[in-house]
Design an enzyme around this catalytic site. Structure first.
Site, short mmCIF file in Angstrom:
data_model
loop_
_atom_site.label_atom_id
_atom_site.label_comp_id
_atom_site.label_asym_id
_atom_site.label_seq_id
_atom_site.Cartn_x
_atom_site.Cartn_y
_atom_site.Cartn_z
N TYR A 113 1.20 0.80 6.63
CA TYR A 113 2.08 0.51 5.49
C TYR A 113 3.00 1.72 5.26
CZ TYR A 113 3.56 0.10 0.67
OH TYR A 113 4.32 0.08 -0.47
N ARG B 72 -11.00 8.68 -18.18
CA ARG B 72 -10.56 9.13 -16.85
C ARG B 72 -11.76 9.35 -15.92
NH1 ARG B 72 -9.38 14.19 -15.72
NH2 ARG B 72 -8.60 14.68 -17.80
N LYS C 208 -2.96 -6.95 -4.35
CA LYS C 208 -2.70 -8.08 -3.47
C LYS C 208 -3.74 -9.19 -3.72
CE LYS C 208 0.54 -5.35 -2.23
NZ LYS C 208 0.24 -4.07 -1.71
N1 LCS Z 1 -2.09 -0.62 1.93
C1 LCS Z 1 -1.45 -1.72 2.37
C2 LCS Z 1 -1.89 -2.37 3.63
C3 LCS Z 1 -0.38 -2.21 1.63
O1 LCS Z 1 0.24 -3.30 2.09
C4 LCS Z 1 0.03 -1.55 0.44
C5 LCS Z 1 1.19 -2.03 -0.36
C6 LCS Z 1 -0.67 -0.42 0.03
C7 LCS Z 1 -1.74 0.02 0.79
C8 LCS Z 1 -0.31 0.32 -1.23
O2 LCS Z 1 -0.75 -0.40 -2.33
P1 LCS Z 1 -0.05 -0.31 -3.80
O3 LCS Z 1 -0.01 1.14 -4.16
O4 LCS Z 1 1.31 -0.91 -3.68
O5 LCS Z 1 -0.99 -1.09 -4.65
N2 LCS Z 1 1.96 -2.95 0.34
C9 LCS Z 1 3.08 -3.50 -0.05
C10 LCS Z 1 3.79 -4.42 0.75
O6 LCS Z 1 3.52 -4.72 1.91
N3 LCS Z 1 4.79 -4.91 0.06
O7 LCS Z 1 4.91 -4.28 -1.16
C11 LCS Z 1 3.82 -3.35 -1.31
#
Ligand code: LCS
Length: 395
Positions: free
Chosen positions: A113, A60, A210
């Protein structure tokens, strides 16, 4: 900056952070699937806990596979240090909780988001950290929204899902004047296409789920920035809240990063072709893609980004009903949230990724009910266009 920082981005993505296993010569990064690390003596354990000696303690607090990913991401973003998290939201929450306290104010971009928006509301309702969202395309409106307690300017550029851009140099200049930190969510671009620290940002966050992973098989987050801040976050909001990344997931991201350059080049090529196709399609009312010369911030896109990426949004002349019919008739493109995968993904922000944002707030963000978001993958462009063309015939 070390030698890695002088190299090209594709070379850095492949080589930074790991130079083959000294014990075995393994070319691929070993997965250190261990929760804890054995101390050679009681004194050694004590010295590591006291921070007097480098070395791993407990996963951790740090893990060798995860360290490789953190070093790669820091090198790519031209940052001093990086931290890996269990999700993009774990990264966003650890960074914000480290930077603010009760009574502080966060200024965010007009659109965010959906879950980041949710987190800002949680901080406001439960911890009295206020926030405002602001149209950052205009210097006067940024200045007008600043408060004496503004500690963080939080930026998405391009903004999910409207694709509006923010001038990072302008925001960084204003933030420096008031001593606030600029935090940029660079998820839509990846460091291959945009490096916010070069434009004055302090901390860069990614949903590594992503483009960093790229293959739709891992949820992860990364934050990079000054070493002193990252070291302190490692020992506070990362360690004590505990949203850390598993070694196997770090391995998947390291593997994904090795093809970042070729994937991003192809996302950009395909994104541009899809944008042009939609732009000239009789059933499409508007296309939001920074690479189209009639995009309102095209000049800023050319200045700030090394490519226009694979994300775009569009509206159909037939509105939401037409959008639903179109989305129900894609076959190659998958109806799914997430983005940045090798697969093309199509989703409806108002009812999916941004459904947590109340309708009136969504309207202020520019997310109409008819807006469709497409993450253009790296399939053969003729197949993507054929799929979209067929689906549009139902719109
Ligand atoms: N920031 C952005 C710009 C994002 O698009 C997302 C997730 C996150 C942070 C959060 O990331 P995660 O915890 O999911 O790894 N965006 C998503 C979207 O546009 N479609 O599904 C998830």
């Amino acid at each position: 900056m070390n030698k890695e920082k002088q190299r090209g981005l594709s070379t850095t993505a492949i080589h930074a952070g790991y130079h083959c296993d000294p014990l075995t010569g393994a070319l691929a990064t070993p997965i250190y699937q261990t929760s804890t690390f054995v101390f050679s003596s009681t004194e050694e354990g004590a010295r590591r806990f006291a921070g007097e000696e480098a070395g791993y303690i407990y996963s951790r607090l740090g893990n060798p596979t995860v360290t490789v990913l953190e070093e790669k991401m820091a090198a790519l973003e031209k940052a001093e240090a990086g931290l890996a998290f269990a999700s993009g939201m774990a990264a966003v929450s650890a960074i914000l909780l480290a930077l603010v306290k009760t009574g502080d104010h966060i200024l965010g971009t007009k659109g965010l988001y959906g879950c980041t928006y949710g987190l800002l509301n949680l901080l406001q309702d439960r911890f009295q950290v206020s926030y405002s969202l602001c149209d950052m395309t205009d210097e006067a409106s940024i200045r007008q929204m600043l408060q004496p307690t503004t500690r963080v300017i939080y930026v998405e550029t391009p903004i999910n899902p409207t694709m509006e851009l923010v001038d990072l140099q302008l925001v960084a200049k204003i933030a420096r004047e008031i001593g606030a930190a600029v935090v940029v969510d660079n998820t839509f671009m990846s460091p291959y296409l945009q490096r916010p620290i070069e434009h004055g940002a302090d901390i860069v966050i990614h949903s590594a789920t992503k483009f960093i992973g790229g293959h739709g098989d891992v949820i992860a987050g990364v934050a990079v920035g000054p070493k002193a801040i990252m070291d302190s976050i490692r020992l506070t909001t990362q360690k004590d809240i505990g949203g850390i990344l598993a070694p196997f997931d770090a391995y998947l991201l390291i593997r994904g990063l090795k093809t970042l350059g070729v994937r991003m080049d192809r996302h950009c090529e395909n994104g541009m072709q899809v944008a042009r196709f939609l732009h000239s399609h009789p059933k499409v009312a508007a296309v939001y893609y920074p690479g189209l010369p009639d995009f309102p911030q095209y000049d800023l896109a050319c200045r700030q980004m090394d490519g226009f990426g694979g994300l775009l949004a569009f509206e159909l002349k037939g509105g939401m009903e037409a959008g639903i019919r179109m989305m129900n008739n894609v076959h190659l493109c998958k109806r799914a949230v997430s983005l940045g995968d090798v697969d093309s993904l199509i989703q409806h922000p108002a009812s999916m990724t941004h459904s947590v944002v109340p309708a009136e707030e969504r309207a202020k963000m520019g997310i109409t009910d008819g807006l469709v978001r497409l993450s253009v993958g790296i399939e053969d462009i003729a197949d993507i266009l054929e799929d979209l063309d067929t689906a549009l015939s139902f719109a």
